[in-house]
Every structure is written in structure tokens, then in C-alpha cells.
Scaffold this active site. Structure first.
Site, mmCIF file in Angstrom:
data_model
loop_
_atom_site.group_PDB
_atom_site.id
_atom_site.type_symbol
_atom_site.label_atom_id
_atom_site.label_comp_id
_atom_site.label_asym_id
_atom_site.label_seq_id
_atom_site.Cartn_x
_atom_site.Cartn_y
_atom_site.Cartn_z
ATOM 1 N N GLN B 191 0.830 -1.201 0.000
ATOM 2 C CA GLN B 191 0.000 0.000 0.000
ATOM 3 C C GLN B 191 0.868 1.256 0.000
ATOM 4 O OE1 GLN B 191 -2.792 -1.965 3.278
ATOM 5 N NE2 GLN B 191 -3.412 0.135 2.941
ATOM 6 N N GLU B 226 0.326 -1.703 4.602
ATOM 7 C CA GLU B 226 0.790 -0.309 4.661
ATOM 8 C C GLU B 226 2.244 -0.269 5.121
ATOM 9 O OE1 GLU B 226 -1.643 2.362 6.957
ATOM 10 O OE2 GLU B 226 -0.154 3.968 6.879
ATOM 11 N N ARG B 304 -4.748 7.918 16.950
ATOM 12 C CA ARG B 304 -6.100 7.959 16.414
ATOM 13 C C ARG B 304 -7.105 7.414 17.438
ATOM 14 N NH1 ARG B 304 -8.982 9.082 11.617
ATOM 15 N NH2 ARG B 304 -7.171 9.505 10.331
ATOM 16 N N ARG B 336 -7.898 -1.051 8.942
ATOM 17 C CA ARG B 336 -9.129 -0.279 8.761
ATOM 18 C C ARG B 336 -9.701 0.265 10.073
ATOM 19 N NH1 ARG B 336 -13.258 -3.022 4.563
ATOM 20 N NH2 ARG B 336 -13.795 -1.169 3.389
ATOM 21 N N THR B 434 -3.262 11.679 10.501
ATOM 22 C CA THR B 434 -3.078 12.546 11.668
ATOM 23 C C THR B 434 -1.650 13.080 11.732
ATOM 24 O OG1 THR B 434 -2.695 10.589 13.024
ATOM 25 C CG2 THR B 434 -4.924 11.468 12.985
ATOM 26 N N GLU B 705 -12.767 3.604 5.724
ATOM 27 C CA GLU B 705 -12.775 3.135 7.105
ATOM 28 C C GLU B 705 -14.054 3.378 7.902
ATOM 29 O OE1 GLU B 705 -9.042 5.364 7.446
ATOM 30 O OE2 GLU B 705 -8.389 3.776 8.789
#
Lengths: 471, 756
Positions: B191, B226, B304, B336, B434, B705
Site C-alpha cells: 500500500q 501499509e 487515532r 481499517r 493525523t 474506514e
């Protein structure tokens, strides 16, 4: 020990020399570069590798979906194998492929070929078309992206279209007409009939017997290709399940799908086909044999615990000599069975259940479908006037072997079922079982669940039994 | 708009890494990993494996020419263990052979010995022992300590949520091909092509410009590729570099599940203060995150969690602390929702507690505390274009919530074994990375002389339909048929320094960059048309593949392009987009961290078999804030898929380890994800009307998400069913709510010999 194999791959006859237990998946991907068939898990749990196997039965071609990762190549000798590429039309999408696009029923695309193959297989092998049946045909296909909602919309639209079209007698031609199949499918029966194969029906001379392969190729796909093997082939339903004197006889190579479709079974154990929809998935059921389920000796085998309460007997065969053994005596310890070297299960016998006999089957797993049981249990009860005359209860997943709850059953015999005896029953059950904690549940869970499943059996047999008070 | 990639998928023509026709002589690699959770390697003997048929070479940490390091945010993770191993499944060696089977067979011939050390598996144990990834982080709003006394009631509790295996259908995979001049081309199922490029360059000790990473598509990612695709790309690259031959590394499923990290399990403590009317006044929460053996993305995930600790509610006084705990399991990673779901599960549990204390249904407490326009989040941003109440009201009225509640109560009166339950789940999810710097993307648009268009962006297609959305954007701006727009693979030589396709932001960021690039070219084309047609700019229009002057067709698109080319008009543009107005001051934990928020409300209904402890999710209905979707089929599919994945996390998906840290749920036979029969009979996702989003591409909102978190509603609906069976049920807030958890909780509350 390589041997030649000849089969029809999509629209071409192909010939190759392979180890007989090599997975069909590897042959179609590596030798024929048909990469639409994917490896997702190599244990029959995702369906990304699904292909169809077509076989001539009474001059008619019958297609079944199978997991190519669990299909030994020798088993497809003389058959028609259809991969996703084998459905593609020249200039357009098939009607099913088109509907997938319309509904956005594919996201990353990795699982999609498997769904298309399974659903096209369902169109080919069925005569009455319902949404439920279509969903059953894809119960072995896992998708991580869509949440299935769009796939269900595809199914609903296709079912509506097919019902409207009425496929009738000449189904393959009609499916071609409706854009579900390429033209060459009409040529396949002729091609199959004329196909001279190499390896069919050789006598057993030794080596590991590979029948369905649905467990063997999960456990040993990488080492079995170094072993001497004998790949067994299956025949049609009518020869496999029959009545002899007052007994039902199931031949060893009978698949779970055969069992579910058998008219004899439908008559005498009418609920079996519904229960066994929880056995593996359709492509697994299409290959897994009842013998494999027994001989594998998994304490959690779904069919074994039913056969135990039916008091089944095994006919064991070694070359020309045979012997009989009650199934309940077959299991010695964990994965150890009373089978001599070179001996195999030829058939399973059990008495036709008397009319009025209660037969129950329960299975609980983390996921209801396509999962291995946390525990399962069967029960057979002969009763009159709210009293138990004979009872056999079995339990899987609570001991090293598939277990008959002999003491519990004995205790219940002659009893009238009320809530006052249940604490004693529970104590009895605890004394007979030795569950362990594993990925399928803790020992405590298995013990408590079994008690509840026994209650469920009793409740199903004696509806007035007020289980509500207990739970 | 349909996803055009599907045309290929349905025909089995889509190429994933394992499907590529690599050059003859390509070698295959398999990874030898630690089979203990913690210890020191005392000896390794590879002689028998090296002598094994087909084996070409075996590589270890000592063969790495660059730095043995793959850590992104914190440099704390090696590619191959050197002496200490920190988790079962940690890579130690790479076996390269002529075939995959030969490589695999050699693995069993490697002999290794360890001095075992005691592993830490539980985050709270790690915390007590001081085993942390980084110092704790706190978000604060209002003055929590001053408010407790004003609360009519205070409730406390502990909440546990489990991990989750990504189970992308395509396992981790990479193929590396050496090129001239020590250059290497890596095909990776990643990703994050740039991160993969950086890791490969670091391992090989070569500059990034000698590493080309190319990504055609992924067979699913969900966050699992990722940060964690890069090590596998680096392994393939290392072997290719050393042997000067192409090398392919495709993990088999069991290895993938065993080696890679998962969603972070959390153990959390909350304290919540509220008025007798159910107004929440204060919320204090401490999250113990199980990060695994290395940092990976854990700190960002944890952050997060803090951002979303109050979900869709306004709470005036908040103190949320996150502690990332280092344990001996594979490094947990993005999945996710990225820490958001774990936070929302805790606040929803706290609300359940309030409802029990006040003896009112939970939805009344939820409703009373919903965010309103201008309310302040714990990180200082204010809710703008807030759709919390709007989606809530629409969901409750559209799905006739009160009626459903009544009919469920009636059903429960009439049935003893079967009990129904219902729950409402609102969500609020912030869109933007973020880490502010990551909110950038680029797009390269070419128009070829025949008029066809090729686009490269930093976005990676993994089933979410980003390529189709980008095609749509270009087709709309140029007003041409979408069939002439093609999306190229994602490649680090065409778009450099890119952010991963993650945080739901792929279409937003890359779509905006594409929009800018297309607008650049369009402006040139209009000027070119002006000169060619000798007309005023205001009179010229490009529409449906034709060029009009005052509504009169003058040129075809193809003519305009070929004439412009001859006029030496630049038909390519490379554009760059960075999300405006966002910032976040990490030292104060305050700032406008998000470009916007996504809202929505779902209603979930379940039926429980109280004898067997099994349940069925009957109905999931949601009103979701898609902004103004310009790709409804794709967005709907994203929402539906996310919801089922979220329900899976809350119900059947259970990661089990033994006491030695060995993963028990290490295959699809032991780790279950939702199947088609699990899908609710009633499953509806509605588009919230009038939810324009000026910060999104064409007023749309990100979709990947946010709907995942509706799945939390399934937990509370099942709990509601259980409470219908036993109003005074004694239970813990623990997910997943497996049939086992249901049954043992029910059994615990009864007094027969069922429960020992």
C-alpha cells in the site's frame, strides 16, 4: 512415481506426466499458466481455487465444484476441468460476469474467479433454481472485501433471470443461448466419451490411499508428492448407497454430497441433508468421503458422531479378506484406529432406523457454516409414553476420539425425562469427557456446550421437557 | 459508476504478483522464522538445508549490505533477527531455491537452538514491567478533576477488544528483478510504494533512485500492507541483489498469518461521570495498546484512538491517555479504522454502563450526548458541517426504531429460547492522516497524440475502486468518455515521495492531484483551441469528446489533441496536492487535525439461541454520510464490506495464542471471518442526503474506514439479546463476542451443574 494424466482442460484435451497426488491447482497454474485460479489458503477454506470437474454419468455430463488445491491430479484423469478462463466468451462478458460488474460484486478481485466458477457450476448442475441453492453453491467462497451484499444481489438477479427463462431439457444449449457459457460446452460430452485415459481403474497394489484428498492435501500437500500413493476414484450415487437386508450400506468412497442426495438416506434420515449443509462447504462435500471422515479419526468428525449413534459397523477389507468391526470399537486413541496395514474401509452398514426413532444431530462452531465444530453431538432415541427405551448419545470434540456417551446413555435408559434428573445427567457427562482447550474453544466451554446440546436433543425428542427452567 | 477493474477480475485476467510471468530462471524464497516468542539464538546450522535439492543460497542478517532495519516511525525493527528473537514468526533466514517446494522443504532441515526467555503477551503486564514503545500520550479537554464532584453518578469499567487478522485474500508478495547499474525493480503488493522503496534502499545500502517499486494492484490490503509489505519486498530484493537473479517471495497463508501483525488488541479502563438525566460530564480513559514486538505504526494508531475516544458525542471534560505496550507478538499494525474502533468500543461500553445505572435504553443516552455543530473535540478542533444528529434522526425514523423496539419486546415475551436484541451505533471519524505531513499526493497525466489518456498517481488500487474514481475525475474534467482514460500502475519513478494509500484518503488526495493536473492541461487545451479556432475563450467549450464554439461543434477531441501537439502544446502535467488548513501540534495535542469528519448511524438487530449460545445478525441498516458520492456503486460496496468486517471483528474473529505466544488461530480453518451465510438478511446502507463536503473531491467524502465501526453495534445488539434472557446478567465488556463468550456468560449466571 509420476504417471501420465489426460483430461480436458477447458476446451482442449491435455496430457501431462505428474505425481498422482500433485494438486490440480499447481498443474493448472504452473504448467498451463491459467492464473485465474488462485491460491488463497491451500486448505479448502477460501474457494479462490475453485474449478469445475465434469464427469460422464449415464451418458450425461455432471459438473461439480471442487477446490483445486485439494484435488490430486490423478483424480481428474478422463474428466473435464473448467477454470475461470474456460467460461470466458470471445467478445463479451458472460451474463454472470456482467452481473458481477453491474452490482460491483468484486472489489480486489482475488476471490472473484472462484465465485464465478462456483455459481456457473450451480447453473450447470441444478434443475430448480432458488436463491438458497445458489448461496449454498458459494458457501465455500470467502470474500474479504464486499461483505457479500452485492454478491447476493447478483444471485437474486440471476435466479430471477433463470426462472424466467426456464432452462428445460437441453440445459447446456440454453445456458449458451442465455450467454452463461461458451459454445464449446456442447462438444464436451462427445469429447469426453472418446477420451482414452491412462490411469483409470488400476487395482490397488499399495501406497497411501488418496480418496477425496480434502484432508490429506491440507496436511501433507508438500510431502505427499514424495510418497507412493493410490488415487481412488468415485462412481455414481446409486452404486454407492443401497439397502441390504434391513441395513443401509454406504460404500467407502461415498462423498458427503452423494450421501446428502441419496434417496435412501432422504427416506430414512430425512434431516441429514439439512444437517450436513454444515459439513465443510459444497466443494469439500463434493470430494470428501465418508470413509475419510471416519478413518481420519478426528474426534470432531461431523459424520462419525452420527454413525456412532446409528450403531454403524465397518466392513474392512484387505486384499481378499474382510472383517466387520463396530464403529464404536474402531477408534483406539487420538488419531489411532484399528486398521491393519493395507486394510481399508470397504463399506459402512447400519440398521434402518425404526419408524418413530428420534435421531438428532447438533453442531456448534465459531462460524455456523464452513467451520470445524467446537463440539458436535448426535442422539438416537427409541421412546414410548415419554419414556426412553433406548438411547445412544455421541459427542465430538470432548475426548481424544469420537465418543459414545455410554454411561450417560445407560443412565437415561428407562427414564422419564424431567428437569429433576438433569443435574445427575450433567454429572454423568462430566465423568465421561476429557475436553481440552484449543482454537475451537476452552475445555470449560466444550463441557458446558455439550450439556446444552444433550438438553437440545432431549427437548427435540420430548417437546414438553421444560428446558427453559434450566438455562 | 462501475468499477472497471472488475471486467478483468470476473474473467480471471487480473494479474497479481504470483500470476506474473517472470523471467525464466526466477528463484523462489521462503522465510525461516523463530518458533519461540522470546529468546537468544545460540546456534543455527544450515548445512543440511544448503545441501538440500534445488537450494541456491540462504541469507541472514549478516548478508545485508545496508542497515538491518525496517522500522518506519521508530527504527526498532530488524529485517532478520540477529541474536535475540522477539516473537513467534520473526524472520531469521531466507532460503532461496529453484522452486517454492524445494525452498519449503529446506526449511525443515535448518537446525536452530535458543536460550529461551519469558515472553510478555499481555499489554498490562508489559506496562507494569515498563516495556513500552514510547512514553504515554494524553489528550485533554476541559478540566476533568474539577468536574467529578458535579456528577450525579460515576461509573467505572474495563473493556477488552481483540486483535484482527487482515486476511487480504492475496497474501504478502514481492518479486525483485535486478537491472543494470545495481538498480533493482521490485514488484510489491504494498500500500506504500515509497515506504517500500525506502526500506529496500536501506537494506541494500543504495540510494532510493536505484530502487523502482511498481504496484499494479493488491488482492486486498485493509492496512496490512501499509507498513508490513516492505520487509518481504526487501527480502526478495536482497536475494535478487546477492544472486543477480529474479527472486519471487509469495507467502503461503499460514506463514502470512503467523508472521505479520494484526489489529491492536486493547485493554482499557474508563471512568465516566454523568447527570441523572444521562448527560455525560466527564470521561477519563486509559488505553493499554498491545503493540507487539516493535513500533511499526503503533504510535499513530494509538493517537487515532485518542482522537476518536469520544466517538460521535460531545463530552466537555475529557482525559484520554494512550500507552503503547511492547509485547512478544508480531508487531501489530494498521487495520481499517486504525485505532478508532478500539476507542469507540470503550465509549459505547461506558454508555451501556450509564444506561444500566439509570435503567434507560442505551440509545437515549447516546441521543442525549450527540455532537452538535461547533462542539469541541478533545483535540481542539470544532465540529463543522456536523451530521451526527442528522444521520441519527434519519436512521431512527427511516428504520422505525421505536416500532422495532416494541416488536422485539413482544417477541421476547413470547419466546423463551430465542431472544432478540437491538442496538444503535453512531459514528464520527476524522479524515486526514493525523501526521499532517502525510496529507500530500501527486498525479501525472499524459494525453497521447491519439487522444487517449494515461494517468499515474500515488494511489494503490486494492479493490477500493480508487482507479475508477480517478478515471471518473479525468473523464469529467476533460468531458471525454471514460473508456479512453487508463490508469497506470503505481510506480515510484512516476510519482515519488508518496504517502501510503491509507487513512481512507486515497481518492481524496490523489483525486485532487489528478483534478489539478487535468485542469492544467485543460487550460492549455482551451488556449490551443482558441488559437486553432480563432475564437474567444469564453465561447469555447469541451463537452462529450467534442469542442464547441458557441454551441457549434468544431473539432473532435482527437483532432484537438493532434493539432495541439503539432502546435507544441504540453499534453502532460504533473500536479501536486496538499490538504489545506490542517495542522496538529503534537506537543499540545491540539489542532485542526482533520480536513473533515464522516458521520452516520446504524441500527443492528440480532437473535440469540439461549440454549446453544449461538446468534444470528438479522439486520443491519445504516444511514451513512458519503458526502456527495460520485461513485455510488463503489462507495456502497466499501460501506457494506467495512460493516461486515467490523461485525466480524466484534463477533467471530478471534486471535488465539497459547501461553508460549504461539498463534493457535493460524489458518483459515481456525481463524474464521464472515461468510455469505453470515450476511444479515436485512442489510441496507442509505446515502445521507444534503451532506455536501467542500473539502472532498467533487464534494464527496472518504469511505474506506468509517463504516467499519458500525460493526460495534453487533456487539451491543447481542448483549441486548443476552440481557433480554437475563436482565441482571453479570458480564464483562470483552470482544469478540464469540458463541463461546456468549454461552459462558449465560452459564455463569445460572445455578445448575451446567456451569462448573
Amino acid at each position: 512415481m509420476k504417471q501420465p494424466v489426460k483430461f480436458i482442460l477447458n476446451d482442449k484435451i491435455v496430457e501431462t506426466i505428474e505425481h498422482p497426488a500433485k494438486a490440480l491447482l499447481d498443474v493448472i497454474r504452473e504448467r498451463y499458466f491459467l492464473t485465474g485460479t488462485k491460491e488463497g489458503c491451500r486448505e479448502g477454506d477460501c474457494g479462490a481455487c475453485t474449478v469445475l470437474v465434469g464427469d460422464l454419468v449415464d451418458d450425461e455430463i455432471q459438473y461439480k465444484s471442487v477446490n483445486s488445491c485439494l484435488t490430486p491430479i490423478a483424480a481428474v484423469d478422463g474428466k473435464h476441468i473448467v477454470t475461470i478462463e474456460g467460461f470466458n466468451l470471445k467478445d463479451k462478458l458472460t451474463s454472470l460476469q456482467f452481473e458481477f460488474v453491474e452490482q460491483g460484486a468484486s472489489q480486489c478481485g482475488f476471490c472473484t474467479p472462484g465465485f464465478i466458477v462456483s455459481l456457473t457450476g450451480w447453473l450447470l448442475q441444478n434443475t430448480n433454481f432458488t436463491v438458497d441453492e445458489a448461496l449454498t453453491s458459494i458457501d465455500g467462497n470467502i470474500c474479504r472485501c464486499t461483505g457479500y451484499a452485492s454478491i447476493i444481489r447478483v444471485v437474486e438477479n440471476i435466479v430471477a433471470e433463470i426462472q424466467k427463462a426456464n432452462l428445460g431439457e437441453d440445459k447446456i444449449s440454453n445456458l449458451i443461448e442465455l450467454g452463461f457459457l461458451p459454445q464449446y460446452f456442447t462438444e464436451i460430452p462427445k469429447l469426453l466419451k472418446g477420451l482414452t485415459t491412462f490411469g483409470s481403474d488400476q487395482p490397488y497394489i499399495g501406497g497411501t490411499i488418496v480418496s477425496g484428498g480434502t484432508d490429506l492435501l491440507v496436511q501433507r500437500w508438500d510431502t505427499i508428492v514424495d510418497e507412493e500413493v493410490y488415487v481412488k476414484k468415485s462412481n455414481g450415487i446409486s452404486e454407492n448407497i443401497f439397502i441390504e437386508e434391513a441395513s443401509i450400506v454406504i460404500k467407502g468412497e461415498t462423498t458427503i454430497s452423494d450421501l446428502m442426495k441419496s434417496e435412501i438416506i432422504k427416506e430414512h434420515i430425512p434431516k441429514l441433508s439439512k444437517w450436513f449443509s454444515l459439513f465443510g462447504s459444497e466443494p469439500i462435500r463434493n470430494k470428501a468421503t465418508i470413509t475419510g471422515n471416519i478413518v481420519n479419526a478426528s474426534p470432531i468428525a461431523d459424520s462419525t458422531n452420527l454413525l456412532l449413534v446409528l450403531d454403524a459397523e465397518l466392513k474392512l477389507k484387505k486384499e481378499k479378506s474382510t472383517r466387520s468391526l463396530p464403529l464404536s470399537e474402531f477408534f483406539i486413541s487420538y488419531k489411532k484406529v484399528d486398521l491393519l496395514p493395507g486394510e481399508h474401509v470397504d463399506a459402512i452398514h447400519f440398521e434402518i432406523p425404526e419408524i418413530g426413532t428420534f435421531i438428532g444431530w447438533e453442531k456448534i462452531s465459531k462460524r455456523k457454516y464452513l467451520d470445524i465444530a467446537s463440539i458436535n453431538s448426535s442422539c438416537c432415541i427409541k421412546h414410548a409414553n415419554n419414556k426412553i427405551n433406548m438411547i445412544r448419545i455421541s459427542a465430538g470434540g470432548v475426548a481424544p476420539i469420537p465418543l459414545l456417551l455410554k454411561k450417560t446413555s445407560q443412565f437415561l435408559e428407562g427414564k422419564e425425562i424431567t428437569t429433576s434428573i438433569t443435574d445427575e445427567v450433567f454429572g454423568m457427562i462430566d465423568s465421561e469427557i476429557t475436553p481440552i482447550s484449543d482454537a475451537r474453544g476452552s475445555a470449560q466451554y466444550k463441557a458446558e456446550l455439550l450439556k446444552r446440546l444433550v438438553l437440545a436433543h432431549l427437548k427435540n425428542c420430548f417437546p414438553h421437557f421444560s428446558v427453559e427452567e434450566l438455562v | 459508476m462501475k468499477n472497471y477493474d472488475i471486467h478483468q477480475h470476473v474473467q480471471g485476467k487480473s494479474i497479481f504478483i504470483d500470476d506474473m510471468r517472470l523471467p525464466a530462471g526466477t528463484l523462489h524464497a521462503e522465510i525461516f522464522t523463530s518458533n519461540i516468542a522470546h529468546g537468544i539464538i545460540t546456534s543455527i546450522d544450515t548445512s543440511a538445508a544448503l545441501a538440500s535439492k534445488g537450494v541456491v543460497d540462504i541469507f541472514s542478517a549478516s548478508d545485508i549490505p545496508g542497515e538491518n532495519q525496517v522500522g518506519g516511525m521508530i527504527k526498532d525493527e530488524s529485517l532478520f533477527a540477529e541474536s535475540e528473537v522477539h516473537y513467534v514468526g520473526q524472520p531469521i533466514l531466507l532460503v532461496v531455491a529453484e522452486s517454492k517446494l524445494e525452498a519449503r522443504k529446506a526449511l525443515s532441515k535448518i537446525k536452530i537452538e535458543y536460550d529461551k526467555l519469558k515472553p510478555i503477551l499481555n499489554p498490562r503486564e508489559a506496562f507494569i514491567k515498563g516495556s513500552l514503545i514510547a512514553p504515554p500520550v494524553t489528550f485533554e479537554l476541559g478540566n476533568i478533576s474539577a468536574v467529578w464532584d458535579e456528577c450525579d453518578f460515576i461509573e467505572e469499567g474495563t473493556v477488552e477488544s481483540g486483535g484482527q487478522e487482515h486476511l487480504y485474500l492475496e497474501t504478502q508478495a514481492a518479486a525483485a528483478i535486478p537491472h543494470e547499474g545495481e538498480k533493482i525493480k521490485v514488484y510489491s503488493s504494498t500500500q506504500a510504494p515509497t515506504a517500500t522503496q525506502r526500506v529496500v534502499a536501506g537494506i541494500l545500502g543504495i540510494p532510493m533512485n536505484k530502487v523502482e517499486v511498481d504496484v499494479l494492484r493488491l488482492g486486498g490490503g485493509f492496512g496490512g500492507k501499509e507498513d508490513q509489505a516492505s520487509p518481504f519486498a526487501a527480502m526478495a530484493a536482497l536475494a535478487a541483489n546477492k544472486l543477480n537473479k529474479p527472486v519471487k517471495l509469495v507467502l503461503n497463508r499460514q506463514d502470512d498469518i503467523r508472521i505479520t501483525g494484526k489489529r491492536h488488541p486493547y485493554s482499557s479502563d474508563f471512568k465516566i461521570g454523568f447527570s441523572h438525566e444521562g448527560k455525560i460530564l466527564a470521561y477519563e480513559v486509559k488505553f493499554f495498546q498491545n503493540a507487539g514486538a516493535a513500533a511499526d505504526l503503533s504510535m499513530a494508531v494509538l493517537e487515532r484512538t485518542l482522537f476518536h475516544c469520544t466517538n460521535s458525542y460531545f463530552i466537555p471534560n475529557v482525559k484520554a491517555t494512550g500507552i503503547s505496550c511492547k509485547t512478544n507478538v508480531p508487531p501489530n499494525t494498521a487495520f481499517r479504522g486504525f485505532g478508532g474502533p478500539q476507542a469507540m468500543f470503550v465509549i459505547e461500553s461506558a454508555i451501556k454502563k450509564i444506561s444500566e445505572k439509570l435503567d434507560v435504553p442505551a440509545y437515549m443516552i447516546q441521543q442525549k450526548n450527540l455532537l452538535r455543530e461547533g462542539d469541541e473535540f478533545p483535540y481542539g478542533q470544532r465540529a463543522e458541517n456536523c451530521n451526527a444528529k442528522k444521520s441519527w434522526n434519519e436512521a431512527l425514523s427511516k428504520f422505525k426504531y421505536e416500532e422495532r423496539l416494541q416488536s422485539i419486546n413482544q417477541f421476547n415475551l413470547e419466546n423463551k429460547f430465542l431472544k432478540k436484541g437491538i442496538a444503535v451505533m453512531p459514528i464520527c471519524f476524522g479524515i486526514s492522516f493525523t501526521s499532517t505531513f502525510m496529507n500530500q499526493a501527486s498525479a501525472l497525466v499524459h494525453i497521447y497524440t491519439d487522444g487517449s489518456i494515461g494517468i499515474s498517481t500515488a494511489a494503490v488500487e486494492m479493490g477500493q475502486g480508487v482507479n475508477t474514481k480517478i478515471r471518473q475525475i479525468a473523464a469529467k474534467i476533460f468531458s471525454v468518455d471514460i473508456s479512453i482514460v487508463k490508469i497506470e500502475s503505481t510506480n515510484t519513478t512516476r510519482n515519488a515521495n508518496s504517502s501510503p494509500t491509507a487513512a481512507s484518503s486515497g481518492a481524496d488526495l490523489n483525486g485532487k492531484a489528478t483534478e489539478l493536473a487535468c485542469l492544467n492541461i485543460k487550460e492549455r487545451l482551451l488556449n490551443s483551441a482558441k488559437e486553432i479556432l480563432n475564437a474567444d475563450l469564453s465561447e469555447i467549450k469541451i463537452e462529450n469528446g467534442s469542442i464547441f464554439v458557441n454551441e457549434e461543434k468544431k473539432l473532435d477531441w482527437e483532432e484537438l489533441i493532434s493539432k495541439s501537439f503539432l502546435k507544441r502544446v504540453n499534453l502532460s502535467s504533473h500536479a501536486y496536492y496538499a490538504t489545506p488548513k490542517i495542522y496538529f501540534d503534537k506537543s499540545k495535542s491540539k489542532g485542526n487535525a482533520f480536513a473533515y469528519h464522516v458521520y452516520g448511524t446504524a441500527v443492528v438487530e440480532t437473535t440469540l439461541d439461549c440454549l446453544r449460545g449461538t446468534y444470528k445478525i438479522n439486520s443491519v441498516k445504516a444511514v451513512h454520510d458519503f458526502g456527495e458520492s460520485f461513485s455510488k456503486t463503489i462507495d456502497l460496496g466499501q460501506a457494506e464490506g467495512a460493516i461486515i468486517q467490523g461485525i466480524g471483528w466484534m463477533t467471530m474473529e478471534e486471535i488465539c495464542h497459547d501461553l508460549n505466544g504461539r498463534l493457535l488461530s493460524n489458518a483459515l480453518s481456525t481463524y474464521k471471518i464472515p461468510d455469505i451465510h453470515f450476511t444479515p438478511d436485512e442489510f441496507e446502507v442509505h446515502f445521507l442526503e444534503g451532506a455536501k463536503n467542500p473539502m472532498g473531491i467533487f464534494n464527496s467524502k472518504a469511505i474506506g474506514e468509517p463504516p467499519f465501526m458500525y460493526g460495534i453495534g453487533a456487539y451491543f445488539a447481542i448483549l441486548d439479546s443476552m440481557k433480554a434472557h437475563n436482565k441482571n446478567l453479570d458480564y464483562d465488556f470483552k470482544a469478540p463476542m464469540t458463541p463461546e463468550r456468549v454461552l459462558l456468560t449465560l452459564s455463569k449466571n445460572i445455578k445448575t451443574k451446567i456451569h462448573k
